[in-house]
Motif scaffolding. Structure first.
Motif, PDB file in Angstrom:
ATOM      1  N   HIS A  63       0.827  -1.199   0.000  1.00  0.00           N
ATOM      2  CA  HIS A  63       0.000   0.000   0.000  1.00  0.00           C
ATOM      3  C   HIS A  63       0.866   1.257   0.000  1.00  0.00           C
ATOM      4  O   HIS A  63       1.826   1.354   0.756  1.00  0.00           O
ATOM      5  CB  HIS A  63      -0.939   0.019   1.213  1.00  0.00           C
ATOM      6  CG  HIS A  63      -2.095  -0.917   1.041  1.00  0.00           C
ATOM      7  ND1 HIS A  63      -3.194  -0.599   0.276  1.00  0.00           N
ATOM      8  CD2 HIS A  63      -2.301  -2.171   1.488  1.00  0.00           C
ATOM      9  CE1 HIS A  63      -4.040  -1.610   0.282  1.00  0.00           C
ATOM     10  NE2 HIS A  63      -3.526  -2.586   1.007  1.00  0.00           N
ATOM     11  N   THR A  64       0.526   2.179  -0.872  1.00  0.00           N
ATOM     12  CA  THR A  64       1.175   3.484  -1.083  1.00  0.00           C
ATOM     13  C   THR A  64       2.503   3.376  -1.835  1.00  0.00           C
ATOM     14  O   THR A  64       3.105   4.391  -2.133  1.00  0.00           O
ATOM     15  CB  THR A  64       1.422   4.285   0.226  1.00  0.00           C
ATOM     16  OG1 THR A  64       2.495   3.688   0.958  1.00  0.00           O
ATOM     17  CG2 THR A  64       0.179   4.364   1.095  1.00  0.00           C
ATOM     18  N   ASP A  65       2.981   2.142  -2.127  1.00  0.00           N
ATOM     19  CA  ASP A  65       4.233   2.009  -2.876  1.00  0.00           C
ATOM     20  C   ASP A  65       3.925   1.450  -4.276  1.00  0.00           C
ATOM     21  O   ASP A  65       3.956   0.240  -4.498  1.00  0.00           O
ATOM     22  CB  ASP A  65       5.219   1.110  -2.117  1.00  0.00           C
ATOM     23  CG  ASP A  65       6.627   1.163  -2.718  1.00  0.00           C
ATOM     24  OD1 ASP A  65       6.752   1.486  -3.925  1.00  0.00           O
ATOM     25  OD2 ASP A  65       7.595   0.886  -1.989  1.00  0.00           O
ATOM     26  N   THR A  66       3.627   2.365  -5.184  1.00  0.00           N
ATOM     27  CA  THR A  66       3.226   1.963  -6.529  1.00  0.00           C
ATOM     28  C   THR A  66       4.328   1.185  -7.231  1.00  0.00           C
ATOM     29  O   THR A  66       4.060   0.171  -7.883  1.00  0.00           O
ATOM     30  CB  THR A  66       2.859   3.214  -7.358  1.00  0.00           C
ATOM     31  OG1 THR A  66       1.799   3.902  -6.688  1.00  0.00           O
ATOM     32  CG2 THR A  66       2.393   2.839  -8.761  1.00  0.00           C
TER      33      THR A  66
ATOM     34  N   VAL B 193       3.611  12.740 -10.317  1.00  0.00           N
ATOM     35  CA  VAL B 193       3.132  11.374 -10.573  1.00  0.00           C
ATOM     36  C   VAL B 193       3.406  10.980 -12.022  1.00  0.00           C
ATOM     37  O   VAL B 193       2.992  11.666 -12.952  1.00  0.00           O
ATOM     38  CB  VAL B 193       1.615  11.268 -10.285  1.00  0.00           C
ATOM     39  CG1 VAL B 193       1.093   9.877 -10.654  1.00  0.00           C
ATOM     40  CG2 VAL B 193       1.341  11.570  -8.815  1.00  0.00           C
TER      41      VAL B 193
ATOM     42  N   SER C  98       4.616  -2.351  -5.998  1.00  0.00           N
ATOM     43  CA  SER C  98       3.412  -3.077  -6.405  1.00  0.00           C
ATOM     44  C   SER C  98       3.491  -3.429  -7.887  1.00  0.00           C
ATOM     45  O   SER C  98       3.158  -4.542  -8.306  1.00  0.00           O
ATOM     46  CB  SER C  98       2.168  -2.229  -6.123  1.00  0.00           C
ATOM     47  OG  SER C  98       2.092  -1.916  -4.740  1.00  0.00           O
TER      48      SER C  98
ATOM     49  N   GLY D 258       0.721   6.710 -12.413  1.00  0.00           N
ATOM     50  CA  GLY D 258      -0.672   6.629 -11.963  1.00  0.00           C
ATOM     51  C   GLY D 258      -1.570   6.190 -13.109  1.00  0.00           C
ATOM     52  O   GLY D 258      -1.088   5.792 -14.174  1.00  0.00           O
TER      53      GLY D 258
END
Ligand SMILES: [Mn+2]
Length: 255
Positions: A35-38, A100, A41, A103
């Motif tokens: 979570h929160t680490d794109t 970003v 992931s 995203g």
């Protein structure tokens, strides 16, 4: 489960074909996300898609938001050129905004930067989008073919397919918001004036006849907004029919 009636395959009387007959489908489960680490992931997603490709299978990835397309496309590096066909309301060609770059407004820009991506066909694009005019200019400069739903209706499916390079490998990315919100309300950024079911199915059907679909993702179904469950059913039906057609026409020809 809704479409599991106890007999094999899915018979289509219009085509006189039993799609999915004998096709083996394996669910390898969710990619682990941090979570929160794109970035991390995305690495987990890329690893999963690479494993599917190494097994000689067709990756069909269910989002998640459209950023999951970024690692999917990366996983195809070193496997020959691919042409991307995108069904979406939005161009998703933002280079960077507020820092970003990975995203759900960026995936087609990140794809276009990859050496193994030879071009993009971006279909269904309409209305307000995170991509500003400069993104459209940049996409076209990189050879992208951008068509709205209204333009596609005027041209007709066959004329649209004629604009897609023939005899190549396609990666198909379907953002559920490419469909009209009246049939696909369960998504974060619904956009009116979208595709109906058969418009997209006929595009996919034509694509599987024109070249080899080597990867698919379907993204942006948001269960919390899908009060009737109809959006998920649409996603399931379009995928069931897409996989059936790819399996029939690629004949184990996956890379
Ligand atoms: Mn999108």
């Amino acid at each position: 489960m809704l479409f599991s009636f106890g007999h094999a395959g899915a018979y289509d009387h219009e085509d006189d074909v039993t799609y999915l007959d004998g096709v083996r489908i394996v669910d390898i489960g969710d990619a682990d996300i941090v979570h929160t680490d794109t970035e991390r992931s995305h690495l987990a997603i890329e690893e999963g898609v690479r494993a599917i490709l190494a097994a000689g299978a067709l990756p069909v990835v269910l989002g998640g938001d459209h950023s999951v397309n970024i690692p999917c496309i990366r996983a195809f590096a070193g496997r020959g050129p691919i042409h991307i066909v995108q069904i979406d309301a939005h161009l998703d060609f933002v280079d960077e905004r507020h820092g970003v770059r990975h995203g759900h407004g960026n995936p087609m820009r990140r794809a276009a930067e990859q050496d193994h991506v030879t071009g993009l066909s971006q279909f269904g694009i309409r209305n307000v989008s995170s991509t500003a005019k400069e993104g459209y200019v940049a996409a076209r400069a990189l050879g992208s073919d951008i068509l709205s739903v209204r333009q596609i209706r005027k041209l007709g499916v066959d004329a649209v397919l004629d604009r897609v390079p023939a005899g190549v490998d396609y990666y198909l990315t379907i953002d559920i918001d490419g469909f009209d919100p009246s049939i696909a309300p369960g998504t974060g950024t619904p956009s009116h004036g979208g595709f109906l079911y058969y418009e997209v199915l006929e595009l996919i059907d034509g694509l599987t006849k024109r070249g080899c679909v080597v990867g698919i993702d379907l993204v942006e179904v948001a269960p919390d907004y899908d009060h009737s469950g109809m959006t998920a059913i649409l996603a399931a039906q379009i995928l069931l029919n897409a996989i059936g057609r790819v399996a029939l026409r690629s004949g184990g020809n996956q890379r």
